[in-house]
Design a protein around this motif. Structure first.
Motif, short mmCIF file in Angstrom:
data_model
loop_
_atom_site.label_atom_id
_atom_site.label_comp_id
_atom_site.label_asym_id
_atom_site.label_seq_id
_atom_site.Cartn_x
_atom_site.Cartn_y
_atom_site.Cartn_z
N LYS A 12 101.97 -48.11 73.01
CA LYS A 12 103.42 -48.00 73.09
C LYS A 12 103.83 -47.78 74.54
O LYS A 12 103.05 -47.32 75.37
N THR A 13 105.07 -48.11 74.83
CA THR A 13 105.57 -47.90 76.19
C THR A 13 106.56 -46.75 76.27
O THR A 13 106.87 -46.25 77.34
N HIS A 27 103.03 -34.48 67.37
CA HIS A 27 104.37 -34.85 67.83
C HIS A 27 104.95 -33.85 68.83
O HIS A 27 106.10 -34.01 69.25
N GLY A 28 104.16 -32.84 69.19
CA GLY A 28 104.59 -31.91 70.23
C GLY A 28 105.60 -30.89 69.75
O GLY A 28 106.11 -30.94 68.64
N ASN A 29 105.90 -29.94 70.64
CA ASN A 29 106.81 -28.85 70.34
C ASN A 29 107.49 -28.42 71.63
O ASN A 29 107.38 -29.09 72.65
N ARG A 30 108.22 -27.31 71.59
CA ARG A 30 108.99 -26.92 72.78
C ARG A 30 108.10 -26.53 73.96
O ARG A 30 108.56 -26.51 75.11
N ASN A 31 106.82 -26.24 73.69
CA ASN A 31 105.92 -25.82 74.77
C ASN A 31 105.03 -26.94 75.31
O ASN A 31 104.84 -27.06 76.52
N ASN A 32 104.48 -27.75 74.41
CA ASN A 32 103.49 -28.74 74.83
C ASN A 32 103.66 -30.07 74.12
O ASN A 32 104.06 -30.12 72.96
N ILE A 33 103.33 -31.15 74.82
CA ILE A 33 103.19 -32.47 74.22
C ILE A 33 102.01 -33.14 74.92
O ILE A 33 102.10 -33.55 76.07
N TYR A 34 100.87 -33.15 74.23
CA TYR A 34 99.64 -33.67 74.82
C TYR A 34 99.30 -35.07 74.31
O TYR A 34 98.19 -35.56 74.51
N ASN A 35 100.23 -35.69 73.61
CA ASN A 35 99.99 -37.02 73.11
C ASN A 35 100.37 -38.05 74.17
O ASN A 35 101.02 -37.72 75.16
N SER A 36 99.99 -39.29 73.96
CA SER A 36 100.32 -40.34 74.92
C SER A 36 100.65 -41.63 74.18
O SER A 36 99.90 -42.05 73.30
N PRO A 37 101.77 -42.28 74.52
CA PRO A 37 102.11 -43.56 73.90
C PRO A 37 101.02 -44.61 74.11
O PRO A 37 100.84 -45.50 73.27
N ALA A 38 100.29 -44.50 75.23
CA ALA A 38 99.26 -45.48 75.54
C ALA A 38 98.15 -45.51 74.50
O ALA A 38 97.49 -46.54 74.31
N LEU A 39 97.93 -44.39 73.81
CA LEU A 39 96.92 -44.35 72.76
C LEU A 39 97.26 -45.30 71.62
O LEU A 39 96.39 -45.75 70.89
N PHE A 40 98.56 -45.60 71.48
CA PHE A 40 99.02 -46.46 70.39
C PHE A 40 99.65 -47.75 70.91
O PHE A 40 100.42 -48.40 70.22
#
Length: 260
Positions: free
Chosen positions: A171-172, A156-169
């Motif tokens: 989502k838009t 779910h990410g943090n103040r430094n990084n978010i490497y997830n993508s809605p497209a994996l699920f």
């Protein structure tokens, strides 16, 4: 017959009877993820039961656990997913091979599933592996088990990084997937999250793929994940609120001065 011999024979007979259960217990504790079974529930039945009755949280994490694109993404150290291409931490590009139903980079192929019993669903303790399987974090931990916080870079990410993508699920919008990251921004929970992020938990830091994740403090995962668990678990927390010291009115002739 000598009484000592009788006692010895009786003890050996009792040992043979008890040994299978003893071996099974320790096999369950140390062989966490072997063959077609996951043994977490042997020692953590209470935690597994809490997860399975957590409703929305359980269903969404079970959905993520059964998403082979996502579990493969984690195992590759993915930092980007767009246009059907996974970009790994080392810059390697992986593309989907529909005929082999695998992710491929040159001659390398990868397709990581947490469905160990191959029944088509994530059930029992298989869900535990989403956050605790060392191989999904590129870790060589000898137990095969690690702790990945809610605000991990690829969760779910943090103040430094978010490497997830809605497209994996499919989502838009990133609202749910980047919830941990959003907590660090202009959010009512921001002070709590940032304060907890500056404190170390008792869990050792995961240097996933030799990269320093954004949710650590020193050598340990930070307590930032508490901000998630505060609302999404049944954990009982004891909080002591310390009021500011009261003004001392005991002096009837104080020195006159301006209030600051």
């Amino acid at each position: 017959m000598n009484k000592k011999i009788i006692l010895y024979v009786a003890f050996m007979a009792l040992s043979l009877y008890a040994m299978p259960q003893t071996v099974a217990l320790f096999a369950g504790q140390h062989t966490y993820y072997s063959g077609m079974s996951v043994e977490c529930g042997k020692c953590h039945a209470d935690i597994l039961a809490e997860i399975e009755t957590s409703g929305y949280v359980y269903e969404k994490h079970r959905e993520a656990s059964g998403n082979i694109n996502y579990t493969t993404y984690l195992s590759l150290g993915g930092i980007d997913y767009s246009g059907g291409i996974i970009t790994a931490y080392d810059g390697t590009k992986w593309t989907w091979n529909p005929s082999g139903r695998t992710w491929q980079s040159g001659s390398q192929v990868r397709n990581v599933s947490l469905d160990r019993n191959n029944n088509g669903v994530i059930d029992g303790a298989e869900i535990c592996m989403l956050c605790h399987n060392a191989s999904l974090a590129g870790s060589n931990d000898h137990t095969g088990i690690i702790v990945r916080g809610c605000d991990d870079d690829t969760c779910h990410g943090n103040r430094n990084n978010i490497y997830n993508s809605p497209a994996l699920f499919n989502k838009t919008t990133p609202d749910i997937i980047a919830a941990g990251h959003n907590l660090s921004q202009a959010n009512v929970h921001q002070p709590f999250y940032l304060e907890a992020s500056n404190q170390s938990s008792r869990y050792g830091a995961i240097m996933a793929f030799d990269r320093e994740p954004g949710n650590i403090n020193g050598d340990h995962i930070s307590k930032g994940h508490w901000a998630c668990e505060g609302c999404h678990t049944g954990t009982v927390v004891s909080v002591t609120i310390l009021p500011p010291p009261a003004y001392d009115h005991s002096d009837s002739n104080p020195v006159k001065r301006r209030y600051n």
